[in-house]
Design a protein around this motif. Structure first.
Motif, short mmCIF file in Angstrom:
data_model
loop_
_atom_site.label_atom_id
_atom_site.label_comp_id
_atom_site.label_asym_id
_atom_site.label_seq_id
_atom_site.Cartn_x
_atom_site.Cartn_y
_atom_site.Cartn_z
N LEU A 40 -92.09 -33.36 -1.86
CA LEU A 40 -92.01 -34.70 -2.43
C LEU A 40 -90.99 -35.48 -1.63
O LEU A 40 -89.81 -35.13 -1.59
CB LEU A 40 -91.58 -34.62 -3.91
CG LEU A 40 -91.60 -35.92 -4.70
CD1 LEU A 40 -93.02 -36.47 -4.80
CD2 LEU A 40 -91.02 -35.69 -6.09
N ASP A 86 -95.18 -32.98 -5.15
CA ASP A 86 -94.49 -32.80 -6.42
C ASP A 86 -93.29 -31.90 -6.19
O ASP A 86 -93.14 -31.30 -5.12
CB ASP A 86 -95.43 -32.18 -7.45
CG ASP A 86 -95.03 -32.48 -8.89
OD1 ASP A 86 -93.87 -32.91 -9.11
OD2 ASP A 86 -95.86 -32.28 -9.79
N SER A 90 -92.89 -27.91 -10.88
CA SER A 90 -94.02 -28.63 -11.45
C SER A 90 -95.30 -28.34 -10.67
O SER A 90 -96.37 -28.10 -11.26
CB SER A 90 -93.73 -30.13 -11.47
OG SER A 90 -94.83 -30.85 -11.98
N ALA A 91 -95.20 -28.36 -9.35
CA ALA A 91 -96.38 -28.12 -8.51
C ALA A 91 -96.93 -26.72 -8.75
O ALA A 91 -98.15 -26.54 -8.92
CB ALA A 91 -96.02 -28.30 -7.04
#
Length: 289
Positions: A40, A86, A90-91
């Motif tokens: 990210l 991300d 989270s990813a």
């Protein structure tokens, strides 16, 4: 659609070892392989490295290295790669939802590697709804020595069926033996319910009671996987120590994680925590009801 074996890579040696293991597992199980790298873009304090294109090229290079490595070793394997925009946790949790299993790299005897430093790896393992396999940083062309898949069993018959299923499928794919381990210790007098103590007395004592409980749990899996050799292993002692000893020369250690939340958040349990940090073989943590 067949769920893939998904592996998260970060350019580290541990990440590449995880990719190697995931590729072999996908080949053994006839599943596709998906390689992801979480990136990210965030401007950094040092101007010379703030360029987005430079960071994007670096992220793509991580995928290219891992993808080329496994494609060279497993030319018939279906491999896809993607940079996921991300944060790492989270990813990987999103990827786990769509995967048959998620694979990550680990140093062992310490923190999870690379972009999973500190508590990140534990967050992924504790929150994922699919099995997560932690692989130590060795050359993944060959699995650890041994011909067993070790699985921890606890609770009553039928508890943790997803854990047993994962272990037996892994053993069947490898032509390996399942060693099912049920560890028990002499508890305080109030640790067993009166009903359990009556059953233990009827079985001839606590150890025969534990052995019969393990055999009941194994019965449906012996029937479903008749060609997989099974060793029922009952041993007095700490569950973590017994499992680590049993898995000293195993190809894979499979543990369950009950899906529930504690007052301080999701946890993986002390046995899984010890195994993830000290087991020499890959460790699969399988969530179950």
């Amino acid at each position: 659609m067949t769920r893939p074996v998904t592996v998260g890579v970060d350019g580290s040696r541990e990440g590449l070892a995880a990719a190697d293991w995931a590729a072999r597992e996908a080949t053994l199980r006839g599943m596709p392989l998906r390689i992801v790298h979480a990136w990210l873009w965030q401007p950094l304090d040092v101007p010379v490295v703030q360029d987005r294109n430079v960071q994007a090229d670096s992220a793509n290079a991580v995928l290219l290295e891992a993808g080329t490595r496994v494609s060279d070793r497993y030319p018939d394997l279906s491999v896809t790669t993607e940079v996921v925009p991300d944060t790492a946790v989270s990813a990987l949790l999103c990827e786990a939802e769509r995967a048959g299993m998620l694979v990550i790299g680990s140093h062992g005897h310490g923190a999870i590697a690379g972009f999973l430093l500190g508590s990140y790896g534990q967050q992924v393992i504790a929150s994922a709804t699919r099995p997560v396999v932690s692989v130590r940083g060795h050359d993944g062309q060959h699995e650890p020595e041994g011909d067993e898949v070790v699985v921890g069993q606890q609770g009553e018959s039928g508890d943790g069926d997803a854990v047993m299923e994962f272990a037996f499928e892994a053993a069947a794919a490898r032509g390996a033996t399942v060693r099912a381990v049920r560890a028990w210790s002499l508890p305080p007098v109030f640790a067993y319910s009166p009903g359990s103590m009556r059953l233990a007395d009827a079985a001839g004592g606590l150890e025969p009671f534990e052995r019969k409980t393990l055999e009941r749990a194994l019965a449906p899996w012996r029937e479903k996987f008749p060609t997989v050799p099974v060793i029922a292993h009952v041993e007095i002692g700490s569950a973590g120590q017994v499992l680590l000893s049993a898995a000293a020369r195993a190809q894979l250690l499979v543990l369950g994680r009950r899906v529930r939340r504690s007052p301080v958040g999701t946890r993986i349990g002390s046995v899984a925590h010890a195994a993830l940090h000290h087991a020499r073989c890959p460790v699969a943590v399988v969530p179950h009801a």
